[in-house]
Write a protein that holds these residues in place. Structure first.
Motif, PDB file in Angstrom:
ATOM      1  N   PRO A  81       0.791  -1.236   0.000  1.00 32.12           N
ATOM      2  CA  PRO A  81       0.000   0.000   0.000  1.00 32.12           C
ATOM      3  C   PRO A  81       0.821   1.283   0.000  1.00 32.12           C
ATOM      4  CG  PRO A  81      -0.002  -0.980   2.187  1.00 32.12           C
ATOM      5  CD  PRO A  81       0.676  -1.964   1.276  1.00 32.12           C
ATOM      6  N   ILE A  82       2.134   1.188   0.260  1.00 31.35           N
ATOM      7  CA  ILE A  82       2.936   2.417   0.258  1.00 31.35           C
ATOM      8  C   ILE A  82       3.985   2.404  -0.849  1.00 31.35           C
ATOM      9  CG2 ILE A  82       2.561   2.735   2.725  1.00 31.35           C
ATOM     10  CD1 ILE A  82       5.483   1.950   3.183  1.00 31.35           C
ATOM     11  N   ALA A  83       3.830   1.489  -1.800  1.00 32.44           N
ATOM     12  CA  ALA A  83       4.758   1.456  -2.931  1.00 32.44           C
ATOM     13  C   ALA A  83       4.650   2.757  -3.718  1.00 32.44           C
ATOM     14  CB  ALA A  83       4.439   0.262  -3.828  1.00 32.44           C
ATOM     15  N   ASP A  84       5.781   3.330  -4.059  1.00 35.11           N
ATOM     16  CA  ASP A  84       5.859   4.563  -4.860  1.00 35.11           C
ATOM     17  C   ASP A  84       5.250   5.772  -4.154  1.00 35.11           C
ATOM     18  OD1 ASP A  84       6.970   3.040  -6.994  1.00 35.11           O
ATOM     19  OD2 ASP A  84       4.947   2.460  -7.613  1.00 35.11           O
ATOM     20  N   LEU A  85       5.086   5.700  -2.841  1.00 37.91           N
ATOM     21  CA  LEU A  85       4.498   6.810  -2.094  1.00 37.91           C
ATOM     22  C   LEU A  85       5.552   7.879  -1.816  1.00 37.91           C
ATOM     23  CD1 LEU A  85       1.796   7.630  -0.705  1.00 37.91           C
ATOM     24  CD2 LEU A  85       2.705   6.621   1.392  1.00 37.91           C
ATOM     25  N   GLU A  86       5.196   9.136  -2.038  1.00 40.43           N
ATOM     26  CA  GLU A  86       6.073  10.259  -1.728  1.00 40.43           C
ATOM     27  C   GLU A  86       5.474  11.036  -0.560  1.00 40.43           C
ATOM     28  OE1 GLU A  86       8.991  10.955  -2.994  1.00 40.43           O
ATOM     29  OE2 GLU A  86       8.975   9.339  -4.488  1.00 40.43           O
ATOM     30  N   LEU A  87       6.276  11.266   0.486  1.00 43.71           N
ATOM     31  CA  LEU A  87       5.784  11.948   1.678  1.00 43.71           C
ATOM     32  C   LEU A  87       6.645  13.167   1.987  1.00 43.71           C
ATOM     33  CD1 LEU A  87       5.160   8.887   4.055  1.00 43.71           C
ATOM     34  CD2 LEU A  87       3.474  10.073   2.642  1.00 43.71           C
ATOM     35  N   ASP A  88       6.028  14.172   2.590  1.00 44.72           N
ATOM     36  CA  ASP A  88       6.742  15.343   3.093  1.00 44.72           C
ATOM     37  C   ASP A  88       7.164  15.026   4.529  1.00 44.72           C
ATOM     38  OD1 ASP A  88       7.676  17.739   4.021  1.00 44.72           O
ATOM     39  OD2 ASP A  88       5.864  18.892   3.557  1.00 44.72           O
ATOM     40  N   ALA A  89       8.452  14.773   4.738  1.00 43.66           N
ATOM     41  CA  ALA A  89       8.934  14.337   6.051  1.00 43.66           C
ATOM     42  C   ALA A  89       8.613  15.334   7.154  1.00 43.66           C
ATOM     43  CB  ALA A  89      10.440  14.084   5.997  1.00 43.66           C
ATOM     44  N   SER A  90       8.457  16.611   6.810  1.00 40.97           N
ATOM     45  CA  SER A  90       8.163  17.624   7.826  1.00 40.97           C
ATOM     46  C   SER A  90       6.753  17.484   8.391  1.00 40.97           C
ATOM     47  CB  SER A  90       8.339  19.027   7.239  1.00 40.97           C
ATOM     48  OG  SER A  90       7.356  19.292   6.248  1.00 40.97           O
ATOM     49  N   GLN A  91       5.907  16.690   7.735  1.00 43.35           N
ATOM     50  CA  GLN A  91       4.530  16.498   8.179  1.00 43.35           C
ATOM     51  C   GLN A  91       4.341  15.183   8.942  1.00 43.35           C
ATOM     52  OE1 GLN A  91       2.078  18.960   7.620  1.00 43.35           O
ATOM     53  NE2 GLN A  91       3.978  20.028   7.081  1.00 43.35           N
ATOM     54  N   TRP A  92       5.435  14.481   9.221  1.00 42.68           N
ATOM     55  CA  TRP A  92       5.331  13.160   9.835  1.00 42.68           C
ATOM     56  C   TRP A  92       6.324  13.007  10.992  1.00 42.68           C
ATOM     57  CZ3 TRP A  92       2.134   9.071   8.042  1.00 42.68           C
ATOM     58  CH2 TRP A  92       1.420   9.351   6.873  1.00 42.68           C
ATOM     59  N   ILE A  93       5.946  12.166  11.948  1.00 45.68           N
ATOM     60  CA  ILE A  93       6.887  11.693  12.966  1.00 45.68           C
ATOM     61  C   ILE A  93       6.723  10.179  13.069  1.00 45.68           C
ATOM     62  CG2 ILE A  93       7.030  13.820  14.318  1.00 45.68           C
ATOM     63  CD1 ILE A  93       5.054  11.114  15.881  1.00 45.68           C
ATOM     64  N   CYS A  94       7.751   9.510  13.579  1.00 43.73           N
ATOM     65  CA  CYS A  94       7.678   8.063  13.773  1.00 43.73           C
ATOM     66  C   CYS A  94       7.764   7.748  15.256  1.00 43.73           C
ATOM     67  CB  CYS A  94       8.811   7.352  13.032  1.00 43.73           C
ATOM     68  SG  CYS A  94       8.824   5.554  13.308  1.00 43.73           S
ATOM     69  N   TYR A  95       6.761   7.018  15.753  1.00 45.69           N
ATOM     70  CA  TYR A  95       6.800   6.518  17.129  1.00 45.69           C
ATOM     71  C   TYR A  95       7.198   5.046  17.052  1.00 45.69           C
ATOM     72  CZ  TYR A  95       5.603   5.634  21.994  1.00 45.69           C
ATOM     73  OH  TYR A  95       5.679   5.306  23.329  1.00 45.69           O
ATOM     74  N   PRO A  96       8.455   4.702  17.387  1.00 41.24           N
ATOM     75  CA  PRO A  96       8.887   3.303  17.330  1.00 41.24           C
ATOM     76  C   PRO A  96       8.412   2.568  18.583  1.00 41.24           C
ATOM     77  CG  PRO A  96      10.724   4.688  17.999  1.00 41.24           C
ATOM     78  CD  PRO A  96       9.551   5.604  17.789  1.00 41.24           C
ATOM     79  N   ALA A  97       7.468   1.666  18.418  1.00 41.87           N
ATOM     80  CA  ALA A  97       6.804   1.036  19.560  1.00 41.87           C
ATOM     81  C   ALA A  97       7.284  -0.389  19.784  1.00 41.87           C
ATOM     82  CB  ALA A  97       5.292   1.038  19.345  1.00 41.87           C
ATOM     83  N   VAL A  98       7.474  -0.730  21.060  1.00 39.49           N
ATOM     84  CA  VAL A  98       7.713  -2.120  21.448  1.00 39.49           C
ATOM     85  C   VAL A  98       6.348  -2.735  21.723  1.00 39.49           C
ATOM     86  CG1 VAL A  98       8.825  -3.676  23.083  1.00 39.49           C
ATOM     87  CG2 VAL A  98       9.934  -1.520  22.465  1.00 39.49           C
ATOM     88  N   VAL A  99       5.966  -3.700  20.898  1.00 36.85           N
ATOM     89  CA  VAL A  99       4.647  -4.326  21.001  1.00 36.85           C
ATOM     90  C   VAL A  99       4.862  -5.813  21.261  1.00 36.85           C
ATOM     91  CG1 VAL A  99       2.395  -4.598  19.897  1.00 36.85           C
ATOM     92  CG2 VAL A  99       3.837  -2.634  19.318  1.00 36.85           C
TER      93      VAL A  99
END
Length: 443
Positions: A81-99
């Motif tokens: 679902p995210i193949a060829d997706l272009e994102l503006d990194a300034s609009q995103w953050i990543c929460y790396p979760a231990v699940v």
């Protein structure tokens, strides 16, 4: 402060009573770039997005997201679902979760940043070493809607990228998906699919170690769908039997996994350090007791929720022996032929009861009436049913071999006027079971 000086200079009034108000934001996130082994197809959209490394919360934090219910299931799709997706990194953050035993990188669009901040009360933040090692899954919450247009009317999807040994999920940036349940349950779906690859049985339920003042103790796992009385029964046990219960330790509040150890003993593991609790079915005092650490969501609406820490990462990863395994039945009346706790006699009977996954819907999703979901777990078990069935047969066989009490617990939470009384009577029955089981074991 500056604000008060300005007000006093403009109005010429010097108040005698001052009321302190919060200045600035209630959640602060420190996010920085961090290297990790990004597979080539994912470098463009993900490599530049910063990782959350520290979180500061000023509770009580109250959110009113655009939705307060979740619809449908999460669909496994053959295409990434995210193949060829272009994102503006300034609009995103990543929460790396231990699940549980997995690490999942949760990428949150700024549109849903409030819900993303609430993750800190639910999942442990991964260490620098875990981030550097890379995840078992990535989840993008808030991608452009047009990128998932081919995924149907409910584009809440995930994909198993076997070439790169990575699960990939995405949900579009639309208000109808602006509910914490979408964020949490997709993460847990990815966990469930990941652990099945390693022979563990994912469960949808509450797993708690209960110790009585008498010394009797049991590790109790109650499986069931959303709002079937799992957490409500344990909370009722805490309130009704405070003089008899010396310790109630949560291992899994909503989701976890079961594994048979080398000695054939059934052990349970958790996923979350927090709980996403439905306030409507808990005591009125509960919300006030959690004010100093809680994140409230839609407190003025049906299905009001609170996200609150309840356990530690060490506790959920330890692997506790399962002593009691019950299915939460919230729709059947209690009578002489249908006791509050009914023991099941065989593996086949248990697989039938647990597998049917029946429940009376309580308004936490858009479902209504009496529903049936395979193992009350539409979060991975349904999507990988053949694999799940094989693991479930082995797990229940191990449970019966080692004397685990297997049965169903009639909470009656879905029956009108039993929202409080049902879990209370279930708690009393559970207390009696723990006491008598320990006495019988001692003999």
């Amino acid at each position: 402060g500056l604000y008060r000086d300005v007000v006093e200079n403009i109005t010429g009034d010097h108040p005698r009573v001052y009321r302190q108000v919060s200045a600035g934001a209630q959640v602060g996130l420190v996010a920085v770039r961090h290297d990790w082994p990004v597979p080539a197809p994912y470098r463009s959209p993900l490599a530049s997005i910063p990782f959350v490394r520290h979180v500061v919360i000023d509770p009580p934090f109250i959110l009113d997201p655009p939705m307060n219910k979740r619809s449908g299931e999460f669909t496994e799709v053959p295409e990434n679902p995210i193949a060829d997706l272009e994102l503006d990194a300034s609009q995103w953050i990543c929460y790396p979760a231990v699940v549980g035993p997995t690490v999942i990188f949760i990428y949150v669009n700024q549109r849903f940043i409030g819900l993303g901040g609430a993750l800190a009360n639910l999942f442990e933040l991964a260490s620098d070493e875990q981030v550097a090692a890379g995840p078992q899954a990535v989840f993008l919450y808030g991608v452009p809607a047009e990128s998932l247009a081919a995924c149907g009317l409910l584009p809440t999807v995930f994909h198993d990228d076997q070439e790169h040994d990575l699960l990939v999920a995405a949900i579009p940036a639309e208000d109808r998906f602006g509910y914490f349940g979408y964020l949490k349950k997709m993460v847990l779906t990815l966990h469930n699919v990941a652990v099945m690859k390693h022979g563990r049985l994912p469960f949808h339920g509450a797993f708690t170690r209960i110790t009585l003042e008498s010394g009797a103790a049991a590790n109790v796992l109650v499986l069931g769908d959303t709002a079937t009385g799992k957490s409500e029964t344990l909370e009722a046990l805490r309130e009704l039997a405070s003089e008899e219960v010396s310790d109630l330790r949560i291992v899994a509040d909503d989701m976890g996994s079961l594994a048979v150890d080398p000695d054939g003993v059934l052990r349970g593991y958790g996923t979350e350090i927090g709980a996403f609790v439905r306030l409507d079915d808990l005591s009125k005092a509960y919300a006030f007791q959690q004010l100093d650490r809680a994140i409230f969501m839609s407190p003025h609406k049906v299905n009001a929720r609170v996200v609150v820490p309840v356990t530690s990462l060490e506790e959920i990863l330890r692997g506790h022996r399962v002593d009691v395994l019950l299915y939460a039945n919230n729709y059947e009346w209690v009578d002489e032929e249908h006791p509050v706790i009914e023991r099941l006699d065989s593996v086949e009977q248990a697989l039938e009861v647990f597998g049917e996954g029946r429940a009376m819907a309580k308004g936490t999703t858009t479902s209504t009436g009496l529903t049936s979901t395979y193992f009350a777990n539409p979060f991975g078990a349904v999507q990988r049913r053949e694999r799940h069935e094989a693991i479930a047969a082995a797990v229940f066989a191990a449970a019966f071999r080692h004397g685990v009490v297997v049965g169903q617990l009639r909470t009656r939470l879905g029956i009108e006027r039993f929202a409080s009384r049902g879990p209370q009577e279930a708690a009393v029955a559970l207390l009696h079971l723990i006491s008598t089981r320990t006495a019988q074991t001692a003999r």
